[in-house]
Design a protein around this motif. Structure first.
Motif, mmCIF file in Angstrom:
data_model
loop_
_atom_site.group_PDB
_atom_site.id
_atom_site.type_symbol
_atom_site.label_atom_id
_atom_site.label_comp_id
_atom_site.label_asym_id
_atom_site.label_seq_id
_atom_site.Cartn_x
_atom_site.Cartn_y
_atom_site.Cartn_z
ATOM 1 N N LEU A 1 -10.632 -38.456 -5.428
ATOM 2 C CA LEU A 1 -11.873 -39.485 -4.832
ATOM 3 C C LEU A 1 -13.154 -38.994 -4.964
ATOM 4 C CD1 LEU A 1 -9.919 -41.753 -2.157
ATOM 5 C CD2 LEU A 1 -9.666 -42.185 -4.337
ATOM 6 N N GLU A 2 -13.175 -37.625 -4.496
ATOM 7 C CA GLU A 2 -14.441 -36.882 -4.604
ATOM 8 C C GLU A 2 -14.566 -36.368 -5.963
ATOM 9 O OE1 GLU A 2 -14.236 -33.684 -1.297
ATOM 10 O OE2 GLU A 2 -13.272 -34.922 0.181
ATOM 11 N N LEU A 3 -13.570 -36.031 -6.728
ATOM 12 C CA LEU A 3 -13.916 -35.626 -7.965
ATOM 13 C C LEU A 3 -14.704 -37.080 -8.463
ATOM 14 C CD1 LEU A 3 -13.902 -33.428 -9.685
ATOM 15 C CD2 LEU A 3 -11.883 -34.480 -10.802
ATOM 16 N N ALA A 4 -13.728 -38.561 -8.503
ATOM 17 C CA ALA A 4 -14.125 -39.363 -8.803
ATOM 18 C C ALA A 4 -16.000 -40.126 -8.330
ATOM 19 C CB ALA A 4 -13.866 -40.653 -8.247
ATOM 20 N N ALA A 5 -16.326 -39.442 -7.146
ATOM 21 C CA ALA A 5 -17.431 -39.543 -7.048
ATOM 22 C C ALA A 5 -18.124 -38.762 -6.954
ATOM 23 C CB ALA A 5 -17.358 -40.260 -4.997
ATOM 24 N N ALA A 6 -18.064 -37.610 -7.918
ATOM 25 C CA ALA A 6 -19.199 -36.582 -8.238
ATOM 26 C C ALA A 6 -19.931 -37.388 -9.277
ATOM 27 C CB ALA A 6 -18.223 -34.785 -8.497
ATOM 28 N N LEU A 7 -18.362 -38.005 -10.532
ATOM 29 C CA LEU A 7 -19.266 -37.946 -11.661
ATOM 30 C C LEU A 7 -20.201 -39.209 -11.654
ATOM 31 C CD1 LEU A 7 -15.856 -38.654 -13.286
ATOM 32 C CD2 LEU A 7 -16.925 -36.829 -13.598
ATOM 33 N N LYS A 8 -19.742 -39.791 -10.201
ATOM 34 C CA LYS A 8 -21.059 -41.092 -10.086
ATOM 35 C C LYS A 8 -21.917 -40.780 -9.301
ATOM 36 C CE LYS A 8 -23.101 -44.233 -7.418
ATOM 37 N NZ LYS A 8 -24.384 -45.941 -7.964
ATOM 38 N N PHE A 9 -22.328 -39.400 -8.095
ATOM 39 C CA PHE A 9 -24.068 -38.990 -8.011
ATOM 40 C C PHE A 9 -24.652 -38.522 -9.341
ATOM 41 C CE2 PHE A 9 -21.762 -38.573 -4.284
ATOM 42 C CZ PHE A 9 -22.504 -39.229 -3.313
ATOM 43 N N LEU A 10 -24.060 -37.551 -10.343
ATOM 44 C CA LEU A 10 -23.850 -36.979 -11.635
ATOM 45 C C LEU A 10 -24.979 -38.272 -12.638
ATOM 46 C CD1 LEU A 10 -21.173 -34.154 -11.663
ATOM 47 C CD2 LEU A 10 -23.814 -34.022 -10.637
ATOM 48 N N ARG A 11 -23.970 -39.000 -12.540
ATOM 49 C CA ARG A 11 -24.111 -40.204 -13.283
ATOM 50 C C ARG A 11 -26.035 -40.720 -12.750
ATOM 51 N NH1 ARG A 11 -24.229 -43.781 -16.788
ATOM 52 N NH2 ARG A 11 -25.312 -46.083 -16.750
ATOM 53 N N THR A 12 -26.178 -41.193 -11.386
ATOM 54 C CA THR A 12 -27.431 -41.414 -10.422
ATOM 55 C C THR A 12 -27.891 -40.355 -11.310
ATOM 56 O OG1 THR A 12 -25.982 -42.626 -9.133
ATOM 57 C CG2 THR A 12 -28.126 -42.281 -9.006
ATOM 58 N N ALA A 13 -28.009 -39.047 -10.900
ATOM 59 C CA ALA A 13 -29.111 -38.041 -11.305
ATOM 60 C C ALA A 13 -29.642 -38.336 -12.634
ATOM 61 C CB ALA A 13 -28.700 -36.570 -10.656
ATOM 62 N N GLU A 14 -28.341 -38.884 -13.532
ATOM 63 C CA GLU A 14 -29.470 -38.105 -15.185
ATOM 64 C C GLU A 14 -30.008 -39.585 -14.935
ATOM 65 O OE1 GLU A 14 -27.752 -37.968 -19.053
ATOM 66 O OE2 GLU A 14 -26.591 -38.445 -17.833
ATOM 67 N N LEU A 15 -29.979 -40.844 -14.531
ATOM 68 C CA LEU A 15 -30.544 -42.216 -15.228
ATOM 69 C C LEU A 15 -31.742 -42.119 -13.898
ATOM 70 C CD1 LEU A 15 -28.021 -45.096 -13.918
ATOM 71 C CD2 LEU A 15 -28.963 -44.959 -16.128
ATOM 72 N N ARG A 16 -32.250 -41.391 -13.122
ATOM 73 C CA ARG A 16 -33.419 -40.763 -12.706
ATOM 74 C C ARG A 16 -34.005 -39.777 -13.428
ATOM 75 N NH1 ARG A 16 -34.931 -42.951 -8.267
ATOM 76 N NH2 ARG A 16 -37.038 -42.403 -9.192
ATOM 77 N N LEU A 17 -33.233 -39.901 -13.834
ATOM 78 C CA LEU A 17 -34.315 -37.861 -14.711
ATOM 79 C C LEU A 17 -34.457 -37.635 -16.055
ATOM 80 C CD1 LEU A 17 -32.337 -34.711 -13.339
ATOM 81 C CD2 LEU A 17 -34.088 -35.532 -12.857
ATOM 82 N N LEU A 18 -33.765 -38.823 -17.142
ATOM 83 C CA LEU A 18 -33.738 -38.520 -18.587
ATOM 84 C C LEU A 18 -34.822 -40.028 -18.862
ATOM 85 C CD1 LEU A 18 -31.187 -36.856 -19.686
ATOM 86 C CD2 LEU A 18 -33.378 -35.633 -19.264
ATOM 87 N N PRO A 19 -35.026 -40.477 -19.888
ATOM 88 C CA PRO A 19 -35.323 -41.867 -20.153
ATOM 89 C C PRO A 19 -34.046 -42.646 -21.003
ATOM 90 C CG PRO A 19 -37.053 -40.001 -21.760
ATOM 91 C CD PRO A 19 -35.566 -39.621 -20.938
ATOM 92 N N LEU B 1 -16.952 -44.466 -16.440
ATOM 93 C CA LEU B 1 -16.243 -45.244 -16.619
ATOM 94 C C LEU B 1 -14.597 -44.286 -17.265
ATOM 95 C CD1 LEU B 1 -14.559 -47.965 -15.980
ATOM 96 C CD2 LEU B 1 -15.856 -48.253 -18.074
ATOM 97 N N SER B 2 -14.555 -43.408 -18.094
ATOM 98 C CA SER B 2 -13.872 -43.226 -18.853
ATOM 99 C C SER B 2 -12.536 -42.034 -17.666
ATOM 100 C CB SER B 2 -13.364 -42.162 -19.888
ATOM 101 O OG SER B 2 -14.186 -41.340 -20.047
ATOM 102 N N GLY B 3 -14.009 -41.161 -16.937
ATOM 103 C CA GLY B 3 -13.013 -40.433 -16.274
ATOM 104 C C GLY B 3 -12.769 -41.173 -14.916
ATOM 105 N N TRP B 4 -12.909 -42.099 -14.192
ATOM 106 C CA TRP B 4 -12.007 -42.589 -13.554
ATOM 107 C C TRP B 4 -10.783 -43.029 -13.565
ATOM 108 C CZ3 TRP B 4 -15.271 -46.330 -9.496
ATOM 109 C CH2 TRP B 4 -15.995 -45.477 -8.509
ATOM 110 N N VAL B 5 -10.607 -43.668 -15.381
ATOM 111 C CA VAL B 5 -9.868 -43.929 -15.758
ATOM 112 C C VAL B 5 -8.795 -43.142 -15.666
ATOM 113 C CG1 VAL B 5 -8.362 -44.758 -18.125
ATOM 114 C CG2 VAL B 5 -10.719 -46.315 -17.158
ATOM 115 N N ALA B 6 -9.175 -41.737 -15.771
ATOM 116 C CA ALA B 6 -8.162 -40.841 -15.975
ATOM 117 C C ALA B 6 -8.091 -39.985 -14.709
ATOM 118 C CB ALA B 6 -9.156 -39.498 -16.666
ATOM 119 N N ILE B 7 -8.882 -40.564 -13.899
ATOM 120 C CA ILE B 7 -8.707 -39.340 -12.415
ATOM 121 C C ILE B 7 -7.511 -40.161 -11.755
ATOM 122 C CG2 ILE B 7 -10.073 -39.689 -9.871
ATOM 123 C CD1 ILE B 7 -12.289 -38.193 -11.219
ATOM 124 N N SER B 8 -8.327 -41.907 -12.139
ATOM 125 C CA SER B 8 -6.841 -42.621 -11.696
ATOM 126 C C SER B 8 -5.396 -42.780 -12.655
ATOM 127 C CB SER B 8 -7.328 -44.202 -11.609
ATOM 128 O OG SER B 8 -6.439 -44.916 -10.718
#
Length: 736
Positions: free
Chosen positions: A478-496, A507-514
């Motif tokens: 679950l924490e690994l899935a949360a890490a992907l979410k946090f890093l995605r949010t950061a990139e959305l705010r950093l790059l156009p 999403l594919s990471g979440w599928v693999a983790i689950s």
């Protein structure tokens, strides 16, 4: 064993590796330098590869005149640079040029690369015939026309290029420089009236500052209305106003807004929030760091009390109150500031790295613990017994258990930041967070006091064993899935645009983790700290099927249809996952003129005065999960959509205004400044920063703006939301 202090160093080291530094691999997009030389002075490593100059022609002008600003990057021997707008939009190696917002100087030209012969090279060395990146060893000069503001006062001017990031490379490394390290745009405004004003240029500059729609545009639109049968965009495009002008406009509107004279607001029940906080606190008890310590700690109380009920209750009370104090403050801080921190890219990177480290620890890669020095001191204090020893014992337990408690506390705070009423009560904005923090901490500490009061209940507790190792590993997934979410949010705010942690990748990471979590629970594989278990219990089997089923349920969303769009599995689960992972595409609400959403409150109020309709104001955000759930699953419903069509609708983004909402992208700096002004307006007028927040406004004949209703948070009952809209419409009619 890895100490907790070592963990902190590792986490920050990882963050440092993930953060931009001055020496970058070829193709790394737009990091900042890792050091700060004096303003206008290039870093030494960058200066060895290229010179940068900024000139203004003419350098002495009068208000209203047109100048040409030239930005030149001249690579030296062995150096090369990139275009700002390469032919292939997917090329990440480029110079980023966002021109300053309108002020003393108003830029009227878009960013275009000069006409020179760009060299090309394969983007992937293993695919020589694949996509190619443009670059050049020649000096590159970007020229921009700009108009000196008619309101500019005389004197020397210096405008920093905060939105510019220049990149030069050699055979080994690439270096980035930007902002205050670049030479500023310098010129002098002289007194007097000019006879060299270009009317066309001045008109274009005024349109950029004021954003007037063309004569054939609808209210609030910059583009002309589409031909009959053509689709209308869901959010009207606009021209960016100057940051100061836009903020002043909102402040003026704020002074005109008056609250409703009756109970027109809907706040989420405080008791429901408290109950949710307590539930998360209880769940965090069933973790490997906490559960085994409950009977051990209570046994210590019983031993030290020597059969005295009074002494036993005193020690248990001190222990519980210490936990409540420490954990309660942490919970309150997270609940209070998570709404702000959750959109900050640096915070999201830190959280992503921290959750990754915690996940690896729970998988058994290493063990976390207190530094030896601190651990010995706490043990020495605890061994003293009595009240002092009990306090230090509680402190040690709280710190050690935080490894397992933090994900639950952070998860609850993160969800609450975007959930119903995350901003709290309008009169007492901190009462909700205080109550939630205390509820979480009290529920967590309660078993220690209850079991000390009734020791016989300990016999009913399940024994510690291999099942706790299973819980630990599931938490790691679950924490690994949360890490992907946090890093995605950061990139959305950093790059156009996201390049790495895209929606599909996460999403594919979440599928693999689950799927991996389900297979682990089925004993398909084991981790280092697991016991040999020849069979599994029924609860474990059910949880395994749940995780595998979730993976199969989400997997079709990774497949694209003929239109290039991903499939959307039916049901509320995927709707939540999709919104939580922040998909790139915007929701489509329809193709009628009534479905247009403005993004300027003043335009919406002006349109309302003409149409007689009330204004539906939506405070939203690019990274707001519940905003996206409402916009995708509630607003398109026929009944809700029909109600919304009777309003003048406007969206105010409070984290970053999407570039797609402008006729011409003014640059991230301007879009973030506009969003900041929106957030300050929301907080100053409505005393709340909850997202989403929906407010119904009605302009009055005397210039005032009446608040008819306010509701916030995820819409769980569409019937209730429809009633809110209908009641607001009825109130609006009665105010005419």
């Amino acid at each position: 064993m890895m100490s907790r202090s070592a963990l902190v160093l590792v986490a920050f080291a990882l963050c440092g590796l993930s953060a931009p530094v001055s020496a970058q691999p070829l193709g790394d997009p737009f990091p900042k330098d890792g050091f700060a030389p004096p303003a206008g002075k290039l870093p030494a490593k960058f200066a060895k590869l290229a010179d940068v100059s900024v000139s203004v022609t003419p350098a002495k002008v009068k208000a209203g005149e047109t100048v040409t600003v030239r930005l030149t990057v001249a690579p030296k021997a062995g150096g090369y640079t990139y275009p700002a707008a390469p032919e292939d939009a997917k090329q990440t190696s480029r110079n980023e040029i966002e021109l300053p917002a309108p002020g003393d100087l108003i830029f009227i030209d878009p960013v275009t690369d000069p006409a020179l012969k760009w060299e090309t090279k394969p983007r992937d060395a293993d695919a020589p015939n694949g996509p190619k990146d443009q670059y050049t060893h020649q000096a590159v000069t970007w020229a921009f026309k700009a108009v000196v503001s008619p309101k500019a006062k005389s004197g020397a001017k210096s405008i920093p290029l905060d939105g510019v990031r220049l990149q030069v490379c050699d055979a080994k490394n690439c270096y980035i420089v930007g902002g205050e390290k670049l030479p500023p745009v310098e010129f002098r405004v002289e007194e007097g009236t000019s006879d060299k004003v270009n009317p066309d240029d001045l008109k274009r500059a005024q349109a950029i500052v004021n954003g007037p729609p063309p004569a054939n545009a609808g209210p609030g639109q910059v583009e002309p209305p589409p031909a009959s049968g053509s689709p209308v965009k869901t959010e009207s495009r606009k021209t960016a106003k100057s940051t100061e002008a836009y903020a002043d406009e909102l402040k003026t509107l704020g002074t005109a807004i008056v609250p409703a004279d009756e109970a027109g607001t809907k706040q989420t029940g405080l008791w429901g929030f408290i109950a949710t906080a307590a539930l998360w606190g209880l769940i965090s008890l069933v973790t490997p760091c906490v559960f085994p310590m409950i009977p051990i700690t209570v046994s210590i109380f019983l031993k030290q009390a020597h059969g005295s009920l009074r002494e036993r209750l005193k020690l248990a009370g001190v222990y519980s109150l210490t936990i409540i104090s420490v954990l309660g403050v942490s919970a309150f801080a997270l609940l209070k500031f998570m709404a702000v921190l959750s959109t900050d890219p640096v915070t999201n990177i830190l959280l992503g790295v921290l959750f990754l480290v915690l996940a690896l620890s729970l998988f058994g890669m290493f063990e976390l613990g207190l530094p030896n020095v601190l651990q010995k001191r706490l043990q020495a204090k605890q061994s003293q017994g009595g009240v002092v020893g009990t306090i230090f014992g509680a402190l040690a337990f709280t710190v050690i258990s935080f490894t397992c408690v933090a994900p639950f506390l952070g998860g609850f705070a993160g969800i609450s930041a975007g959930s119903d009423g995350s901003g709290g009560d309008i009169v007492l904005p901190t009462a909700r967070e205080i109550a939630g923090g205390l509820a979480f901490a009290t529920a967590f500490a309660a078993p220690f006091f209850v079991l000390a009061l009734v020791p016989g209940l300990m016999k009913a507790l399940p024994r510690s064993g291999g099942w706790l190792d299973n819980v630990k590993v599931v938490m790691g997934f679950l924490e690994l899935a949360a890490a992907l979410k946090f890093l995605r949010t950061a990139e959305l705010r950093l790059l156009p645009a996201t390049q790495y942690f895209t929606y599909d990748l996460v999403l594919s990471g979440w599928v693999a983790i689950s799927g991996a979590c389900g297979l682990y629970l089925l004993n398909v594989f084991r981790l280092p700290h697991d016991e040999e278990r020849p069979n599994i219990g029924v609860p474990r089997l059910l949880f395994a099927l749940l995780f595998i089923g979730l993976a199969l349920y989400l997997a079709p969303a990774l497949l694209k249809g003929a239109d290039g769009k991903g499939q959307r599995p039916a049901g509320a689960v995927y709707a939540w996952v999709e919104a939580f992972l922040l998909p790139e595409d915007a929701p489509v609400l329809g193709a009628k003129q009534e479905d247009v959403w403005r993004t300027d409150l003043k335009d919406a109020l002006d349109a309302a005065r003409k149409s007689g309709r009330p204004v539906f104001l939506d405070f939203t955000g690019v990274t707001c999960t519940n905003c996206k759930i409402n916009e995708r699953d509630v607003f398109p419903q026929s009944a809700i959509r029909e109600d919304l069509q009777q309003f003048e609708k406007v969206k105010l983004y409070t984290d970053e205004v999407p570039a797609a909402l402008y006729g011409t992208d003014p640059g991230r700096q301007v879009r973030k400044a506009e969003a900041k002004a929106n957030g300050e307006f929301q907080n100053s007028v409505f005393k709340d920063i909850a997202l989403p927040m929906y407010v119904v406004l009605v302009p009055q004949p005397d210039g005032a703006v009446k608040v008819l209703g306010l509701t916030e948070g995820k819409i769980n009952d569409t019937g209730d939301f429809s009633k809110f809209l209908k009641d607001s419409l009825e109130k609006a009619k009665s105010k005419k």
